[in-house]
Design a protein around this motif. Structure first.
Motif, PDB file in Angstrom:
ATOM      1  N   ALA A  11       0.866  -1.321  -0.080  1.00 26.28           N
ATOM      2  CA  ALA A  11      -0.036   0.102   0.195  1.00 26.28           C
ATOM      3  C   ALA A  11       0.898   1.230   0.045  1.00 26.28           C
ATOM      4  N   GLY A  20       1.222   3.910  -1.570  1.00 31.10           N
ATOM      5  CA  GLY A  20       0.730   5.300  -2.105  1.00 31.10           C
ATOM      6  C   GLY A  20       1.413   6.193  -2.832  1.00 31.10           C
ATOM      7  N   ARG A  29       6.567   7.310  -0.670  1.00 28.41           N
ATOM      8  CA  ARG A  29       7.590   7.974   0.063  1.00 28.41           C
ATOM      9  C   ARG A  29       8.814   6.953   0.513  1.00 28.41           C
ATOM     10  N   ASP A  65       0.319  -1.230  -4.852  1.00 28.41           N
ATOM     11  CA  ASP A  65      -0.827  -0.402  -4.374  1.00 28.41           C
ATOM     12  C   ASP A  65      -2.053  -0.372  -5.640  1.00 28.41           C
ATOM     13  N   GLN A  66      -3.251  -0.111  -5.087  1.00 24.42           N
ATOM     14  CA  GLN A  66      -4.112  -0.406  -6.015  1.00 24.42           C
ATOM     15  C   GLN A  66      -4.139   1.131  -7.133  1.00 24.42           C
ATOM     16  N   ALA A  81      -2.447  -3.391  -7.793  1.00 19.41           N
ATOM     17  CA  ALA A  81      -3.416  -4.742  -7.241  1.00 19.41           C
ATOM     18  C   ALA A  81      -4.349  -4.023  -6.185  1.00 19.41           C
ATOM     19  N   ASN A  82      -5.359  -4.745  -6.305  1.00 11.75           N
ATOM     20  CA  ASN A  82      -6.518  -4.452  -5.339  1.00 11.75           C
ATOM     21  C   ASN A  82      -6.373  -5.463  -4.124  1.00 11.75           C
ATOM     22  N   LEU A  83      -5.903  -5.092  -2.972  1.00 12.94           N
ATOM     23  CA  LEU A  83      -5.212  -6.018  -1.842  1.00 12.94           C
ATOM     24  C   LEU A  83      -6.381  -6.470  -0.960  1.00 12.94           C
ATOM     25  N   GLU A  84      -7.756  -6.066  -1.416  1.00 10.18           N
ATOM     26  CA  GLU A  84      -8.753  -6.310  -0.493  1.00 10.18           C
ATOM     27  C   GLU A  84     -10.039  -6.860  -1.131  1.00 10.18           C
ATOM     28  N   THR A 124       2.659   1.023   6.043  1.00  7.14           N
ATOM     29  CA  THR A 124       2.399   2.296   7.034  1.00  7.14           C
ATOM     30  C   THR A 124       1.208   3.137   6.535  1.00  7.14           C
TER      31      THR A 124
HETATM   32  C1  LIG Z   1      -3.064   6.457   3.534  1.00  7.84           C
HETATM   33  S1  LIG Z   1      -2.396   5.615   2.215  1.00  7.84           S
HETATM   34  C2  LIG Z   1      -0.500   5.337   2.885  1.00  7.84           C
HETATM   35  C3  LIG Z   1       0.373   5.270   1.629  1.00  7.84           C
HETATM   36  C4  LIG Z   1       1.774   5.138   2.082  1.00  7.84           C
HETATM   37  N1  LIG Z   1       1.793   3.698   2.807  1.00  7.84           N
HETATM   38  C5  LIG Z   1       2.167   5.982   3.205  1.00  7.84           C
HETATM   39  O1  LIG Z   1       2.287   5.891   4.291  1.00  7.84           O
HETATM   40  O2  LIG Z   1       2.536   7.184   2.700  1.00  7.84           O
HETATM   41  C6  LIG Z   1      -3.052   4.293   2.021  1.00  7.84           C
HETATM   42  C7  LIG Z   1      -2.901   3.696   0.745  1.00  7.84           C
HETATM   43  O3  LIG Z   1      -3.655   2.163   0.904  1.00  7.84           O
HETATM   44  C8  LIG Z   1      -3.804   2.246  -0.595  1.00  7.84           C
HETATM   45  N2  LIG Z   1      -5.018   1.330  -0.424  1.00  7.84           N
HETATM   46  C9  LIG Z   1      -6.388   1.254   0.117  1.00  7.84           C
HETATM   47  N3  LIG Z   1      -6.992   0.325  -0.295  1.00  7.84           N
HETATM   48  C10 LIG Z   1      -6.301  -0.437  -1.215  1.00  7.84           C
HETATM   49  C11 LIG Z   1      -6.807  -1.698  -1.773  1.00  7.84           C
HETATM   50  N4  LIG Z   1      -7.826  -2.225  -1.526  1.00  7.84           N
HETATM   51  N5  LIG Z   1      -5.877  -2.377  -2.478  1.00  7.84           N
HETATM   52  C12 LIG Z   1      -4.564  -1.809  -2.503  1.00  7.84           C
HETATM   53  N6  LIG Z   1      -4.166  -0.658  -2.148  1.00  7.84           N
HETATM   54  C13 LIG Z   1      -5.276   0.077  -1.151  1.00  7.84           C
HETATM   55  C14 LIG Z   1      -4.199   3.525  -1.029  1.00  7.84           C
HETATM   56  O4  LIG Z   1      -4.487   3.671  -2.338  1.00  7.84           O
HETATM   57  C15 LIG Z   1      -3.208   4.289  -0.352  1.00  7.84           C
HETATM   58  O5  LIG Z   1      -2.174   4.627  -1.485  1.00  7.84           O
END
Ligand SMILES: C[S@@+](CC[C@H](N)C(=O)[O-])C[C@H]1O[C@@H](n2cnc3c(N)ncnc32)[C@H](O)[C@@H]1O
Length: 177
Positions: A33, A35, A38, A54-55, A72-75, A93
């Motif tokens: 995930a 994002g 960073r 990440d999705q 990828a959709n992780l959920e 994170t």
């Molecule tokens: C709050 S951000 C955190 C990003 C990064 N880890 C950071 O701390 O800077 C949450 C991330 O989770 C990803 N995310 C949420 N649901 C998701 C899913 N079902 N599959 C993949 N990624 C997902 C979002 O796209 C987003 O980039």
């Protein structure tokens, strides 16, 4: 004057900075995930090969010799997108999807390091996320480490002030050799 915002300026988590040095130098690290990337950028800068998942991969750096990007959709209940791959480090994170917990320890190489930091119960009084599905329970990351045989290197549970007031839980843990 126009202020130009660049998401790549977002600094890494200080928890990730603290424990990144424990990951085998040059080892492959999973940024789950990821994002805007960073930590992907930070880990690349430390000489790691990185797999960023990440999705929404639009904000991530371009894939290359050192970086693999997986959209990828992780959920959605489908297969874990990393198959049987193993990593010297896994960084998660500000993201929580409990059904993935079992995959995290299983995806660590022997001696691999899990670095996890996200919001916990109590954060609903301070802001978002406030949905309990996205808030760790007391001691939940410690229980994850215990259940999956990881050795805890560091743990924190409590209030954080940066980048905003929040209730957070953090763990760094090592897989058995
Ligand atoms: C709050 S951000 C955190 C990003 C990064 N880890 C950071 O701390 O800077 C949450 C991330 O989770 C990803 N995310 C949420 N649901 C998701 C899913 N079902 N599959 C993949 N990624 C997902 C979002 O796209 C987003 O980039």
């Amino acid at each position: 004057l126009t202020k130009v915002c660049d998401v790549s300026d977002t600094p890494p988590s200080s928890w990730v900075e603290c424990f990144a040095g424990v990951i085998t130098p040059g080892g492959r690290v999973l940024d789950l995930a990821a994002g805007s990337g960073r930590h992907t950028r930070y880990l690349l800068g430390r000489g790691h090969r990185v797999v960023a998942v990440d999705q929404d991969v639009a904000g991530l750096p371009a894939a290359g010799a050192q970086l693999e990007v997986i959209a990828a959709n992780l959920e959605d209940g489908s297969v874990w997108p990393l198959g049987a791959r193993r990593f010297a480090g896994i960084v998660v994170t500000n993201y929580l999807h409990r059904p993935l917990f079992g995959h995290l320890a299983a995806a660590l190489e022997p001696g691999g390091i899990l670095i996890y930091e996200t919001f916990q119960r109590g954060n609903e009084r301070l802001g978002r996320p406030s949905n309990p599905d996205f808030l760790l329970l007391p001691g939940e990351l410690l229980k994850l480490a215990d259940r999956t045989g990881l050795t805890v290197l560091g743990y924190f549970s409590g209030a954080a002030s940066h980048p905003k007031p929040a209730m957070v839980q953090r763990i760094a843990a090592r897989a058995p050799e």
